[in-house]
Motif scaffolding. Structure first.
Motif, PDB file in Angstrom:
ATOM      1  N   ASN A  97      37.375   1.305 -20.418  1.00 58.30           N
ATOM      2  CA  ASN A  97      37.586   1.914 -19.107  1.00 58.30           C
ATOM      3  C   ASN A  97      36.580   1.389 -18.078  1.00 58.30           C
ATOM      4  OD1 ASN A  97      39.606   3.487 -20.205  1.00 58.30           O
ATOM      5  ND2 ASN A  97      38.345   5.322 -20.399  1.00 58.30           N
ATOM      6  N   ASN A  98      37.071   1.226 -16.846  1.00 57.72           N
ATOM      7  CA  ASN A  98      36.216   0.963 -15.687  1.00 57.72           C
ATOM      8  C   ASN A  98      35.305  -0.254 -15.873  1.00 57.72           C
ATOM      9  OD1 ASN A  98      35.200   1.460 -13.110  1.00 57.72           O
ATOM     10  ND2 ASN A  98      33.586   2.836 -13.858  1.00 57.72           N
ATOM     11  N   ASN A  99      35.939  -1.407 -16.142  1.00 55.88           N
ATOM     12  CA  ASN A  99      35.175  -2.643 -16.313  1.00 55.88           C
ATOM     13  C   ASN A  99      35.734  -3.785 -15.472  1.00 55.88           C
ATOM     14  OD1 ASN A  99      33.024  -2.026 -18.220  1.00 55.88           O
ATOM     15  ND2 ASN A  99      34.641  -1.692 -19.726  1.00 55.88           N
ATOM     16  N   ASN A 100      36.510  -3.454 -14.444  1.00 56.25           N
ATOM     17  CA  ASN A 100      37.046  -4.459 -13.517  1.00 56.25           C
ATOM     18  C   ASN A 100      37.930  -5.492 -14.219  1.00 56.25           C
ATOM     19  OD1 ASN A 100      37.237  -5.309 -10.814  1.00 56.25           O
ATOM     20  ND2 ASN A 100      35.740  -6.927 -11.134  1.00 56.25           N
ATOM     21  N   ILE A 101      38.591  -5.100 -15.290  1.00 55.54           N
ATOM     22  CA  ILE A 101      39.438  -6.011 -16.070  1.00 55.54           C
ATOM     23  C   ILE A 101      40.798  -6.143 -15.395  1.00 55.54           C
ATOM     24  CG2 ILE A 101      40.601  -6.327 -18.293  1.00 55.54           C
ATOM     25  CD1 ILE A 101      38.239  -4.848 -19.570  1.00 55.54           C
ATOM     26  N   ASP A 102      41.286  -7.379 -15.259  1.00 53.76           N
ATOM     27  CA  ASP A 102      42.591  -7.608 -14.626  1.00 53.76           C
ATOM     28  C   ASP A 102      43.605  -8.270 -15.564  1.00 53.76           C
ATOM     29  OD1 ASP A 102      41.488 -10.110 -14.812  1.00 53.76           O
ATOM     30  OD2 ASP A 102      41.505 -10.535 -12.659  1.00 53.76           O
ATOM     31  N   ASP A 103      43.201  -8.536 -16.805  1.00 51.21           N
ATOM     32  CA  ASP A 103      44.107  -9.189 -17.754  1.00 51.21           C
ATOM     33  C   ASP A 103      43.688  -8.815 -19.172  1.00 51.21           C
ATOM     34  OD1 ASP A 103      45.889 -10.772 -19.068  1.00 51.21           O
ATOM     35  OD2 ASP A 103      45.283 -12.662 -18.137  1.00 51.21           O
ATOM     36  N   VAL A 104      44.651  -8.398 -19.984  1.00 52.96           N
ATOM     37  CA  VAL A 104      44.341  -8.011 -21.367  1.00 52.96           C
ATOM     38  C   VAL A 104      45.089  -8.884 -22.378  1.00 52.96           C
ATOM     39  CG1 VAL A 104      43.781  -5.620 -20.793  1.00 52.96           C
ATOM     40  CG2 VAL A 104      46.147  -6.233 -21.316  1.00 52.96           C
ATOM     41  N   ARG A 105      45.618 -10.013 -21.948  1.00 48.99           N
ATOM     42  CA  ARG A 105      46.380 -10.857 -22.865  1.00 48.99           C
ATOM     43  C   ARG A 105      45.537 -11.401 -24.011  1.00 48.99           C
ATOM     44  NH1 ARG A 105      49.377 -14.780 -18.678  1.00 48.99           N
ATOM     45  NH2 ARG A 105      47.384 -14.448 -17.616  1.00 48.99           N
ATOM     46  N   ASP A 106      44.225 -11.531 -23.795  1.00 49.71           N
ATOM     47  CA  ASP A 106      43.353 -11.991 -24.880  1.00 49.71           C
ATOM     48  C   ASP A 106      43.298 -10.974 -26.022  1.00 49.71           C
ATOM     49  OD1 ASP A 106      42.825 -14.272 -23.467  1.00 49.71           O
ATOM     50  OD2 ASP A 106      40.919 -13.564 -22.647  1.00 49.71           O
ATOM     51  N   LEU A 107      43.658  -9.736 -25.749  1.00 48.91           N
ATOM     52  CA  LEU A 107      43.566  -8.683 -26.763  1.00 48.91           C
ATOM     53  C   LEU A 107      44.814  -8.607 -27.636  1.00 48.91           C
ATOM     54  CD1 LEU A 107      42.069  -5.830 -24.532  1.00 48.91           C
ATOM     55  CD2 LEU A 107      40.857  -7.621 -25.798  1.00 48.91           C
ATOM     56  N   THR A 108      45.759  -9.490 -27.437  1.00 48.87           N
ATOM     57  CA  THR A 108      47.013  -9.449 -28.182  1.00 48.87           C
ATOM     58  C   THR A 108      46.787  -9.483 -29.690  1.00 48.87           C
ATOM     59  OG1 THR A 108      48.105 -10.590 -26.345  1.00 48.87           O
ATOM     60  CG2 THR A 108      49.267 -10.542 -28.444  1.00 48.87           C
TER      61      THR A 108
END
Length: 376
Positions: free
Chosen positions: A155-166
């Motif tokens: 939460n609340n870490n200025n993340i704009d992409d989570v595709r690396d977490l696939t």
């Protein structure tokens, strides 16, 4: 500077009460839980005598680095949130660690967890990052956690992409609230790879304002029970899944029909193409236009009339009388008789007579004028 050591443990009143007649050395050897939160601790000293330590509480201090924990091979829970840690390191000997709490620090890159194959929970929320900076993930760490990690809080870490977490295919709880996620298609692509997902929180992201945001995520995450703090009724889930399946089946049927059926919705019915289907690359010409061109070409050859360069045609009709010349002109109507036209045609005898049917086909191509009309 306050440093956590065995001496500091010995001076702690809370631990002194738990001795129960044991010597301090015996007590230290049997110690499993160590509580030193909110003590202004800045550094971790030598705690190698605490061989049986399983849970360590060091949150709300001023620790700047993780160190001197190599002895704690039995440690399963480590609470170090709300410190000043900037790097994750020196955890490679904690093979039994299952829960790691590092929220509220200054970590910018998640790394150094390659040896923690039993880690099931990782909490990294609310990192105090520089303006414009976002939390990043080392691919090696993600691969090493892909078979064990079940809970991830970013939460609340200025993340704009989570595709690396696939690669985190065992995730059950995922929290990424108050970030900068805004691409619905990317999220669907990632979440469809997490078949075990039960709880998810994306509240506070721009993507939450997308059309049918909640419906789309429910249909992608088949086992999801709670989304953004709201439970998902089973009836709602089944309805949305069935609706999506019906929509996809209908779309697939339409695509199959378009691929297997003719390219044109109807057959050509002109004289030359009767009963033939259009073929790839065929340019469609309406039947009446194609029939006109065909008949024009054939009939023009019979009477030897050049089809190129036609300007004006002159023909005579034996049924026109002198009294007809004074009659007012009227629109031309197709008839079986010939008609007199005073239109010269280059290369053609002016006295040639053309049937009215052929003239009817040529009237839009050749400008003509009448000299006499039938008086009836």
């Amino acid at each position: 500077m306050v440093r956590l050591t065995v001496d500091l443990i010995a001076k702690s009143r809370n631990h002194f009460k738990k001795k129960r007649g044991l010597s301090f050395l015996d007590y230290i050897k049997t110690l499993t839980h160590l509580h030193f939160s909110s003590k202004n601790i800045e550094d971790i000293g030598d705690l190698s005598m605490c061989r049986n330590l399983t849970v360590l509480y060091l949150y709300d201090n001023q620790i700047i680095s993780i160190c001197n924990l190599g002895f704690a091979s039995n440690l399963t829970h480590l609470y170090m949130q709300n410190n000043s840690i900037s790097h994750i390191d020196n955890l490679y000997n904690l093979h039994k660690l299952s829960k790691l709490y590092l929220g509220g620090n200054r970590i910018s890159v998640v790394e150094g967890l390659e040896q923690l194959h039993e880690l099931t929970e990782l909490h990294l929320e609310n990192q105090r990052l520089a303006p414009g900076e976002k939390l990043l993930f080392d691919p090696r760490t993600l691969v090493s956690l892909s078979e064990s990690l079940c809970v991830l809080n970013i939460n609340n870490n200025n993340i704009d992409d989570v595709r690396d977490l696939t690669v985190l295919k065992e995730l059950e709880h995922f929290s990424a609230a108050h970030n900068q996620l805004d691409n619905m298609e990317d999220l669907e692509e990632v979440f469809c790879c997490w078949p075990q997902l039960l709880l998810m929180d994306l509240s506070g992201n721009p993507v939450c304002k997308k059309l049918k945001y909640r419906d789309r995520l429910i249909t992608v995450c088949k086992k999801l029970d709670v989304l953004d703090g709201r439970e998902i009724p089973e009836l709602t889930r089944q309805f949305l899944i069935n609706w999506k399946a019906s929509k996809e089946a209908k779309k697939k049927k339409i695509n199959k029909h378009m691929l297997s059926g003719p390219l044109m919705p109807y057959l050509l019915t002109n004289d030359l193409n009767a009963g033939q289907r259009p073929h790839p690359g065929h340019t469609y010409i309406p039947p009446h236009v194609q029939r006109w061109k065909t008949q024009q070409s054939l009939w023009a050859q019979n009477v030897k009339i050049p089809t190129n360069g036609l300007n004006r045609v002159t023909v005579s009709s034996p049924k026109c009388s002198d009294t007809d010349a004074s009659s007012p002109p009227r629109p031309y109507t197709r008839s079986s008789q010939s008609t007199v036209l005073n239109t010269p045609l280059p290369g053609l005898d002016p006295s040639v007579t053309i049937p009215a049917d052929l003239l009817f086909l040529l009237q839009d191509r050749v400008p003509v004028t009448r000299s006499r009309w039938d008086g009836k």
